[in-house]
Design an enzyme around this catalytic site. Structure first.
Site, PDB file in Angstrom:
ATOM      1  N   LYS A 107       0.867  -1.186   0.000  1.00 55.25           N
ATOM      2  CA  LYS A 107       0.000   0.000   0.000  1.00 55.25           C
ATOM      3  C   LYS A 107       0.896   1.225   0.000  1.00 55.25           C
ATOM      4  O   LYS A 107       1.811   1.329   0.814  1.00 55.25           O
ATOM      5  CB  LYS A 107      -0.901  -0.039   1.238  1.00 55.25           C
ATOM      6  CG  LYS A 107      -1.618   1.263   1.572  1.00 55.25           C
ATOM      7  CD  LYS A 107      -2.744   1.012   2.584  1.00 55.25           C
ATOM      8  CE  LYS A 107      -2.763   2.054   3.681  1.00 55.25           C
ATOM      9  NZ  LYS A 107      -3.798   1.771   4.705  1.00 55.25           N
ATOM     10  N   GLU A 138      -7.889   3.816  -1.381  1.00 58.65           N
ATOM     11  CA  GLU A 138      -8.422   4.003  -0.029  1.00 58.65           C
ATOM     12  C   GLU A 138      -8.678   5.487   0.246  1.00 58.65           C
ATOM     13  O   GLU A 138      -7.813   6.327   0.007  1.00 58.65           O
ATOM     14  CB  GLU A 138      -7.411   3.418   0.966  1.00 58.65           C
ATOM     15  CG  GLU A 138      -7.869   3.417   2.415  1.00 58.65           C
ATOM     16  CD  GLU A 138      -6.874   2.653   3.309  1.00 58.65           C
ATOM     17  OE1 GLU A 138      -6.235   1.683   2.845  1.00 58.65           O
ATOM     18  OE2 GLU A 138      -6.734   3.051   4.481  1.00 58.65           O
ATOM     19  N   ASP A 191     -11.894   4.218   4.786  1.00 53.75           N
ATOM     20  CA  ASP A 191     -11.206   4.116   6.078  1.00 53.75           C
ATOM     21  C   ASP A 191     -11.810   5.184   7.000  1.00 53.75           C
ATOM     22  O   ASP A 191     -12.767   4.906   7.740  1.00 53.75           O
ATOM     23  CB  ASP A 191      -9.690   4.309   5.837  1.00 53.75           C
ATOM     24  CG  ASP A 191      -8.856   4.391   7.109  1.00 53.75           C
ATOM     25  OD1 ASP A 191      -9.418   4.363   8.221  1.00 53.75           O
ATOM     26  OD2 ASP A 191      -7.612   4.495   7.019  1.00 53.75           O
TER      27      ASP A 191
HETATM   28  O1  OSB Z   1      -4.687   5.647   6.727  1.00 57.03           O
HETATM   29  O2  OSB Z   1      -4.416   3.589   7.062  1.00 57.03           O
HETATM   30  C1  OSB Z   1      -4.118   4.748   7.328  1.00 57.03           C
HETATM   31  C2  OSB Z   1      -1.265   4.803   9.891  1.00 57.03           C
HETATM   32  C3  OSB Z   1      -1.641   5.864  10.673  1.00 57.03           C
HETATM   33  C4  OSB Z   1      -2.770   6.579  10.340  1.00 57.03           C
HETATM   34  C5  OSB Z   1      -3.533   6.212   9.227  1.00 57.03           C
HETATM   35  C6  OSB Z   1      -3.186   5.124   8.445  1.00 57.03           C
HETATM   36  C7  OSB Z   1      -2.002   4.440   8.764  1.00 57.03           C
HETATM   37  C8  OSB Z   1      -1.469   3.331   7.972  1.00 57.03           C
HETATM   38  C9  OSB Z   1      -0.487   2.418   8.651  1.00 57.03           C
HETATM   39  O3  OSB Z   1      -1.672   3.197   6.785  1.00 57.03           O
HETATM   40  C10 OSB Z   1      -0.886   1.009   8.757  1.00 57.03           C
HETATM   41  C11 OSB Z   1       0.021   0.238   9.696  1.00 57.03           C
HETATM   42  O4  OSB Z   1       1.096  -0.193   9.250  1.00 57.03           O
HETATM   43  O5  OSB Z   1      -0.318   0.095  10.890  1.00 57.03           O
HETATM   44 MG    MG Z   2      -6.084   4.687   5.451  1.00 56.39          MG
END
Ligand code: OSB
Ligand code: MG
Length: 372
Positions: A164, A218, A243
């Protein structure tokens, strides 16, 4: 029943700063909840505790205060006579609007205490059916495309099955194209963290992403806008995954039913707890959900792994190995990724790992104790 609740804030430096469209994060804060009952059984939960209200309005200060002033006193009264049921836990929280991160740290600790008392794996409460889960990695915005490609290479070499990449205006089409040229076959997805709008310029960008065979995009649009996502989804091929917009079981079901999104990134802390994460998965089924992450420390990571071992979580999620985040995690052994891109689940009772309390003490920035 007598119960002791310890609330501890810890700070761990990240091995690599994590940059998204809303900012750069260098340290990980968490509020660790430890429950101890009068027989010495323990439960561990982790509260997401961001420094800056960029992803959510909740911060390390709000989670601490909402827990201290409202959630913890109400939660502890539920231990009045007997050991509470999960419905009792939720009833303790129901008159506090929002603040799902703060609630989830307590709910998770409660599940873990339950597992400890009954000498079972947390996986039995979360409905785990698998011994290992496929996983991915979420890579932040980098200084250059060259650096991004070398980071991707670093993770692909370790076995990660799905990449991602964070995007934002100015760091999107060209970046995705160059990565695709180098990796024509690997499953790739992008996460915009609400950086785009329905303006023509942005819609053109979203449409041009269609040609890169992305698994999903996303949260391209605003954190509180499902309708705009529906309009965008009707104009692009790539599935939209939500999300930030999803805060409840109902939101998740509505988003899918009204085609505002085709997939939901479930973060237990965002939807109000592990029971809610399970309820959403049961309602939507396999192929529509996967488990996101908030750079959790080992305790949140273990909870996240056990819920992902349910059948519905077949799409690789964002739970990576401990060393992707920290020099040293707060559990032993640390979480590691197998060569085939999976993470194996431990079999022992409760979290299946040891919580490194010595290390937690070293990293502690605040502590409070409550009893009833
Ligand atoms: O948008 O998914 C997100 C981390 C902090 C805040 C928002 C997001 C994220 C990640 C990290 O994408 C996912 C992970 O490795 O825990
Ligand atoms: Mg996200």
């Amino acid at each position: 029943m007598n119960i002791k609740l310890e609330q501890q804030m810890i700070k761990l430096p990240l091995v690599h700063p994590f940059e998204t469209s809303f900012g750069i994060q260098k340290d990980k804060y968490a509020v660790i909840i430890k429950l101890t009952d009068d027989e010495g059984n323990v439960g561990w939960g982790e509260t997401i505790a961001d420094e800056y209200p960029g992803y959510s309005y909740e911060t390390k200060e709000t989670v601490w205060l909402i827990q201290r002033d409202f959630l913890i006193p109400q939660f502890l009264t539920k231990f009045d006579h007997d050991f509470p049921e999960i419905a009792d836990v939720y009833s303790a929280f129901q008159h506090v609007r929002g603040h799902n991160f703060a609630k989830t740290g307590l709910e998770a600790a409660y599940w873990s205490l339950r597992a400890d008392r009954e000498r079972k794996s947390l996986g039995q409460y979360y409905g785990s059916t698998k011994n290992e889960i496929p996983t991915g990695v979420s890579i932040g915005i980098q200084e250059s495309i060259k650096e991004l490609i070398s980071r991707i290479e670093f993770f692909v070499d370790q076995g990660y099955k799905r990449i991602k990449m964070k995007i934002k205006p100015g760091w999107d089409i060209t970046v995705v194209k160059e990565v695709r040229d180098v990796y024509p076959d690997i499953p790739i997805m992008v996460d915009a963290n609400s950086a785009y709008s329905l303006k023509d310029k942005d819609k053109t960008i979203m449409r041009s992403l269609d040609r890169f065979d992305l698994m999903m995009i996303e949260q391209p649009l605003a954190f509180d806008d499902m309708l705009d996502h529906k309009l965008l989804q009707s104009e692009i091929e790539t599935p939209i995954c939500l999300d930030e917009s999803i805060h409840s079981v109902n939101h998740a079901i509505q988003a899918i039913n009204y085609d505002c999104a085709r997939i939901i990134n479930i973060k237990p802390a965002r939807v109000g707890g592990y029971s809610k994460a399970i309820e959403i998965a049961e309602n939507l089924g396999s192929g529509k959900v996967w488990l996101g992450g908030m750079l959790e420390t080992g305790i949140g990571r273990m909870h996240n792994l056990f819920v992902q071992a349910r059948d519905e979580y077949s799409i690789p999620g964002d739970t990576s190995g401990s060393n992707r985040y920290f020099e040293r995690d707060i559990i032993n052994p640390q979480v590691t990724v197998n060569k085939n891109g999976t993470i194996s689940l431990p079999k022992g009772k409760n979290l299946g790992v040891e919580v490194d309390e010595e290390f937690i003490k070293q990293k502690q920035t605040r502590y409070a104790e409550y009893r009833r």
